[in-house]
Design a protein around this motif. Structure first.
Motif, short mmCIF file in Angstrom:
data_model
loop_
_atom_site.label_atom_id
_atom_site.label_comp_id
_atom_site.label_asym_id
_atom_site.label_seq_id
_atom_site.Cartn_x
_atom_site.Cartn_y
_atom_site.Cartn_z
N TYR A 1 -39.44 -1.20 49.42
CA TYR A 1 -38.33 -2.06 49.83
C TYR A 1 -38.51 -2.64 51.24
CZ TYR A 1 -35.82 -0.14 45.80
OH TYR A 1 -35.44 0.22 44.54
N PHE B 1 -29.04 7.02 47.91
CA PHE B 1 -28.88 8.05 46.87
C PHE B 1 -29.94 9.14 47.02
CE2 PHE B 1 -30.21 9.68 42.70
CZ PHE B 1 -29.04 10.34 42.32
N ARG C 1 -29.79 2.54 46.62
CA ARG C 1 -30.79 3.40 45.98
C ARG C 1 -31.44 4.33 46.99
NH1 ARG C 1 -32.79 -1.61 43.83
NH2 ARG C 1 -31.70 -2.13 41.89
N PHE D 1 -28.28 -3.35 46.87
CA PHE D 1 -28.74 -2.44 45.81
C PHE D 1 -29.88 -1.55 46.30
CE2 PHE D 1 -27.09 -5.55 42.40
CZ PHE D 1 -25.88 -4.86 42.33
N ALA D 2 -30.82 -2.14 47.05
CA ALA D 2 -31.94 -1.36 47.58
C ALA D 2 -31.44 -0.29 48.55
CB ALA D 2 -32.94 -2.28 48.27
N LEU E 1 -40.00 4.62 47.81
CA LEU E 1 -39.10 3.47 47.74
C LEU E 1 -38.99 2.76 49.08
CD1 LEU E 1 -36.20 4.75 45.44
CD2 LEU E 1 -38.17 3.33 44.84
N GLN F 1 -28.58 2.37 53.88
CA GLN F 1 -28.88 3.66 53.26
C GLN F 1 -28.08 4.78 53.91
OE1 GLN F 1 -32.95 4.95 53.56
NE2 GLN F 1 -32.95 5.00 55.78
N SER G 1 -36.76 14.73 46.01
CA SER G 1 -35.95 13.58 46.42
C SER G 1 -36.56 12.85 47.59
CB SER G 1 -34.53 14.05 46.78
OG SER G 1 -33.90 14.69 45.69
N HIS H 1 -37.96 8.98 47.99
CA HIS H 1 -37.44 8.16 49.10
C HIS H 1 -38.59 7.53 49.88
CE1 HIS H 1 -35.68 7.46 53.16
NE2 HIS H 1 -34.66 7.03 52.45
#
Length: 313
Positions: free
Chosen positions: A178, A82, A79, A75-76, A174, A191, A167, A171
């Motif tokens: 993470y 994305f 994300r 999930f990380a 995050l 990623q 964006s 990033h």
């Protein structure tokens, strides 16, 4: 024991920050490469080829990451993928309409957005210098992107690139969060693979609704551009970034990323002979001043003190 551990962390942080500076050099020098490559391929096809090749290289180099994947890591990674995809999609699309120099400086404004977004959405207190830096960067972006003839003649490439900056800022934040919780190797591969999947889906979707036709020409320039961006600016740089941000803070990373527009201007001048006019130079100077004011003079009031998670990579 505590002082010895503290002393040992300094060389590791120095190596990490040197690695981030090297990443910035790679990213800054690829604005010209991408701009030239877009003469031979549509935006999403170029991104799909770039991130697919990068993902294959990274997965082949670190196949062990797939044996111990956890759901939270997946999930990380998705994300991160994305926001990486959004950043590169907007930036690459913008490069079709604006100069490599402008793209570099507008993208560089993402580092001013980092402490601002941390303050607004993460609840971290920001100092007055952060807001001063944001205003200075905003004024710089105005001079850099809005022509003398007014906002009506704003370059759409500059607008697209600003969305890329937002964006990238998310990033950066995050990644800082993470990378302390999950394997840097797993996140870096996930990623990029997620970004590749999103690029292929968008390429086919855009073609299906006749928004952007899929276009690719067999050319030496495109092959070299995809290889450079995939191997060096993606596989190498993002692996280094995920490893390095375990041992430094998002704000420290943001300071180092201020070098990206400088490298972009140097390479665009050397390769494309792009020159900044007086208005653009004033704007670029204000952007850099805003970045430095926000990051050097106004660190977050609640100091970040990441605890390295150890060598999982």
């Amino acid at each position: 024991m505590q002082s010895a551990s503290h002393a040992a962390s300094h060389p590791r942080r120095l190596r990490a920050e040197l690695a981030l500076a090297f990443c910035t050099l790679l990213w800054g020098s690829t604005f010209v490469v991408v701009k030239n490559s877009l003469d031979h391929a549509s935006v999403f096809i170029f991104l799909a080829l770039r991130f697919t090749l990068a993902g294959i290289c990274m997965a082949a180099f670190r196949p062990q990451v797939f044996r111990v994947l956890q759901r939270e890591e997946i999930f990380a990674g998705v994300r991160l993928g994305f926001f990486m995809f959004c950043g590169y999609a907007f930036q690459t699309a913008g490069l079709r309409y604006t100069t490599a120099s402008n793209s570099g400086f507008i993208t560089g404004s993402s580092v001013v957005l980092v402490p601002l977004i941390l303050a607004v959405f993460w609840g971290k207190r920001a100092t007055l210098w952060v807001y001063f830096g944001t205003l200075a960067a905003a004024a710089g972006l105005y001079f850099l992107t809005v022509p003398v003839t007014g906002v009506a003649h704003l370059n759409r490439g500059d607008v697209l690139t600003f969305f890329a900056a937002i964006s990238y800022a998310v990033h950066i934040i995050l990644v800082g969060e993470y990378a302390k919780e999950h394997s840097a190797a797993a996140l870096s591969v996930l990623q990029v693979l997620a970004c590749a999947g999103m690029a292929w889906l968008t390429a086919f979707g855009a073609h299906a609704i006749r928004w952007q036709a899929m276009r690719i020409e067999s050319s030496r320039e495109l092959g070299i551009g995809v290889a450079i961006c995939a191997v060096f600016a993606t596989a190498v740089a993002f692996s280094l970034q995920l490893w390095a941000q375990q041992f430094t803070t998002p704000s420290h990373a943001a300071i180092l990323f201020t070098l990206e527009p400088v490298f972009a201007v140097i390479t665009s001048y050397l390769v494309l002979r792009e020159r900044l006019g007086l208005r653009s130079i004033a704007g670029a100077a204000l952007v850099l001043a805003g970045i430095l004011a926000a990051e050097l003079l106004g660190p977050p009031a609640a100091a970040e003190s990441p605890k390295p998670m150890g060598e999982k990579a």
